[in-house]
Scaffold this active site. Sequence first.
Site, PDB file in Angstrom:
ATOM      1  N   ASP A  11       2.221  -6.986   2.405  1.00  0.00           N
ATOM      2  CA  ASP A  11       1.025  -6.219   2.811  1.00  0.00           C
ATOM      3  C   ASP A  11       1.449  -4.960   3.582  1.00  0.00           C
ATOM      4  O   ASP A  11       0.803  -4.567   4.551  1.00  0.00           O
ATOM      5  CB  ASP A  11       0.052  -7.074   3.628  1.00  0.00           C
ATOM      6  CG  ASP A  11      -1.357  -6.465   3.678  1.00  0.00           C
ATOM      7  OD1 ASP A  11      -1.586  -5.406   3.056  1.00  0.00           O
ATOM      8  OD2 ASP A  11      -2.221  -7.040   4.370  1.00  0.00           O
ATOM      9  N   HIS A  71       0.655   3.507   8.427  1.00  0.00           N
ATOM     10  CA  HIS A  71      -0.338   4.376   9.079  1.00  0.00           C
ATOM     11  C   HIS A  71       0.378   5.408   9.925  1.00  0.00           C
ATOM     12  O   HIS A  71       1.416   5.131  10.521  1.00  0.00           O
ATOM     13  CB  HIS A  71      -1.278   3.568   9.980  1.00  0.00           C
ATOM     14  CG  HIS A  71      -2.248   2.726   9.224  1.00  0.00           C
ATOM     15  ND1 HIS A  71      -3.182   3.248   8.359  1.00  0.00           N
ATOM     16  CD2 HIS A  71      -2.426   1.380   9.182  1.00  0.00           C
ATOM     17  CE1 HIS A  71      -3.899   2.266   7.831  1.00  0.00           C
ATOM     18  NE2 HIS A  71      -3.452   1.120   8.305  1.00  0.00           N
ATOM     19  N   ASP A  95      -8.718  -5.102  -2.571  1.00  0.00           N
ATOM     20  CA  ASP A  95      -8.024  -5.407  -1.314  1.00  0.00           C
ATOM     21  C   ASP A  95      -8.363  -4.416  -0.209  1.00  0.00           C
ATOM     22  O   ASP A  95      -8.371  -3.206  -0.407  1.00  0.00           O
ATOM     23  CB  ASP A  95      -6.518  -5.415  -1.517  1.00  0.00           C
ATOM     24  CG  ASP A  95      -5.820  -5.815  -0.232  1.00  0.00           C
ATOM     25  OD1 ASP A  95      -6.187  -6.862   0.319  1.00  0.00           O
ATOM     26  OD2 ASP A  95      -4.959  -5.059   0.240  1.00  0.00           O
ATOM     27  N   HIS A 131       0.863  -1.186   0.000  1.00  0.00           N
ATOM     28  CA  HIS A 131       0.000   0.000   0.000  1.00  0.00           C
ATOM     29  C   HIS A 131       0.901   1.238   0.000  1.00  0.00           C
ATOM     30  O   HIS A 131       1.534   1.536   1.004  1.00  0.00           O
ATOM     31  CB  HIS A 131      -0.922  -0.007   1.225  1.00  0.00           C
ATOM     32  CG  HIS A 131      -1.867  -1.176   1.233  1.00  0.00           C
ATOM     33  ND1 HIS A 131      -3.083  -1.161   0.601  1.00  0.00           N
ATOM     34  CD2 HIS A 131      -1.746  -2.416   1.766  1.00  0.00           C
ATOM     35  CE1 HIS A 131      -3.690  -2.332   0.759  1.00  0.00           C
ATOM     36  NE2 HIS A 131      -2.892  -3.123   1.459  1.00  0.00           N
ATOM     37  N   HIS A 141      -9.175 -10.448  -1.477  1.00  0.00           N
ATOM     38  CA  HIS A 141      -9.112 -10.233  -0.026  1.00  0.00           C
ATOM     39  C   HIS A 141     -10.244 -11.082   0.544  1.00  0.00           C
ATOM     40  O   HIS A 141     -11.399 -10.697   0.487  1.00  0.00           O
ATOM     41  CB  HIS A 141      -9.286  -8.740   0.265  1.00  0.00           C
ATOM     42  CG  HIS A 141      -9.412  -8.415   1.721  1.00  0.00           C
ATOM     43  ND1 HIS A 141      -8.417  -7.792   2.436  1.00  0.00           N
ATOM     44  CD2 HIS A 141     -10.427  -8.611   2.603  1.00  0.00           C
ATOM     45  CE1 HIS A 141      -8.808  -7.622   3.690  1.00  0.00           C
ATOM     46  NE2 HIS A 141     -10.027  -8.105   3.820  1.00  0.00           N
ATOM     47  N   HIS A 192      -2.702 -12.522   1.298  1.00  0.00           N
ATOM     48  CA  HIS A 192      -2.387 -12.649   2.739  1.00  0.00           C
ATOM     49  C   HIS A 192      -3.087 -13.797   3.480  1.00  0.00           C
ATOM     50  O   HIS A 192      -3.866 -13.577   4.405  1.00  0.00           O
ATOM     51  CB  HIS A 192      -2.608 -11.323   3.465  1.00  0.00           C
ATOM     52  CG  HIS A 192      -3.875 -10.569   3.105  1.00  0.00           C
ATOM     53  ND1 HIS A 192      -5.118 -11.125   3.142  1.00  0.00           N
ATOM     54  CD2 HIS A 192      -4.043  -9.289   2.712  1.00  0.00           C
ATOM     55  CE1 HIS A 192      -6.015 -10.215   2.781  1.00  0.00           C
ATOM     56  NE2 HIS A 192      -5.388  -9.094   2.502  1.00  0.00           N
TER      57      HIS A 192
HETATM   58 ZN   LIG Z   1      -6.229  -7.361   2.139  1.00  0.00          ZN
END
Ligand SMILES: [Zn+2]
EC number: 3.5.2.3
Length: 425
Positions: A306, A310, A153, A63, A180, A233
């Site tokens: 993944d 944050h 996702d 991400h 996901h 994941h």
């Molecule tokens: Zn995910």
Amino acid sequence: MNLLIKGGRVIDPSQGIDDTLDVVVENGLVKEIGKGLATSAGAETIDATGKYVVPGLIDMHVHLRDPGLEYKEDIISGTRAAVAGGFTSVCCMPNTKPAIDNKAIASYIINKATTDGFCNVFPVGTITQGMAGDRLAEMGELKESGCVAVSDDGKPVKNSELMRRALQYAAGIGIMVISHAEELELVGEGVMNEGFTSTELGLKGIPRVAEDIATAREIMLAEYVGAPIHIAHVSTKGSVRIIREAKARGVRVTCETAPHYFTLTDDAVRGYNTNAKMNPSLREADDVAAIKQGLKDGTIDCIATDHAPHHIDEKDVEFNEAMNGIVGLETSLPLSLKLVDEGLLTLAQLVEKMSCNPSELLGLGRGSLKAGSVADITVIDPAKQWTVTESVLASKSKNSPWLGATMTGAAACTVVGGKIVFSGR
Ligand SMILES: [Zn+2]
């Protein structure tokens, strides 16, 4: 820049190579691999004695938060973290703001990565428009604009009929669907794995079967329409078993797991540690054992991170309120090398899961050091000891459960398209 990478242990599963060799890079391509190669005029020599030289690592699940959430990460900081972790390519997930559901956003990402980024960025487009789960995105347009897969996702596609059509359409145009897998009714208001630890901590649990059921649905749909599916994941023993059985009967299912799922259990949540809060949740010891077995027997094809940055303000709150996810780009390599130390994987198998397999699954044209290949190369120092600290992490966000931990192994040099983009800490 031309390079001579000298005297390293070259591990290239795409050619069955595992030997002490030199690698010559010219004009951005691998020119030659062999013994006692000489440097051409003006080439830079990298002494790789005692190090591993492998096809550039690929993280197929990252991400980057750009566009729209750049206070967490952006394409520059995210790719800087990637190359520091030894990655030469990342696939970025579409839950940006706005989501990657059209050509303009995909083009923005590719252009910014090309001009300002440190590594290759391959965007993943959405399955549904705005990730709202109602209507399919324009997958053809997404593919044409450079997306290498589609995924919602962060959320499952709840509607099974819509998912069936997504799989059919994606297979028709040759783009992978990444699922996901999560059954939201079973997730409810859960914030961690449901079990002994959640009971002790008084936190609402998410049962593992929420993932297992969704994994099973995806496989049944993929099997029914004869299309490929990739499960993101994987974290539960149930999912591993279901995927193994499906592969055995010929379903075109592939999957990935992340280092935290073979390294940590939900014990890490004790103390209400929000850096141990992610989705899927950290599971239990028998899940960790099953993930490792799945990696060993080939049920699990890829290791992805993944990477989910944050801001501190989104983590430094009550456990129930904290956002899901951890940064992973810079800790994946040492954590994954442990699988080799433990005798679970050979080095070649590790390189397959961190480079060759994601490249092949998504058609990235990387994952090899064959003569003529793009010179994406990772030189790994397997003995390098370092401590994970906020200041050492290149990512904008510092939400790692390994802050303060000592790691063994790191990228010593990362080469993207023949250019040195990182040369160790
Ligand atoms: Zn995910």
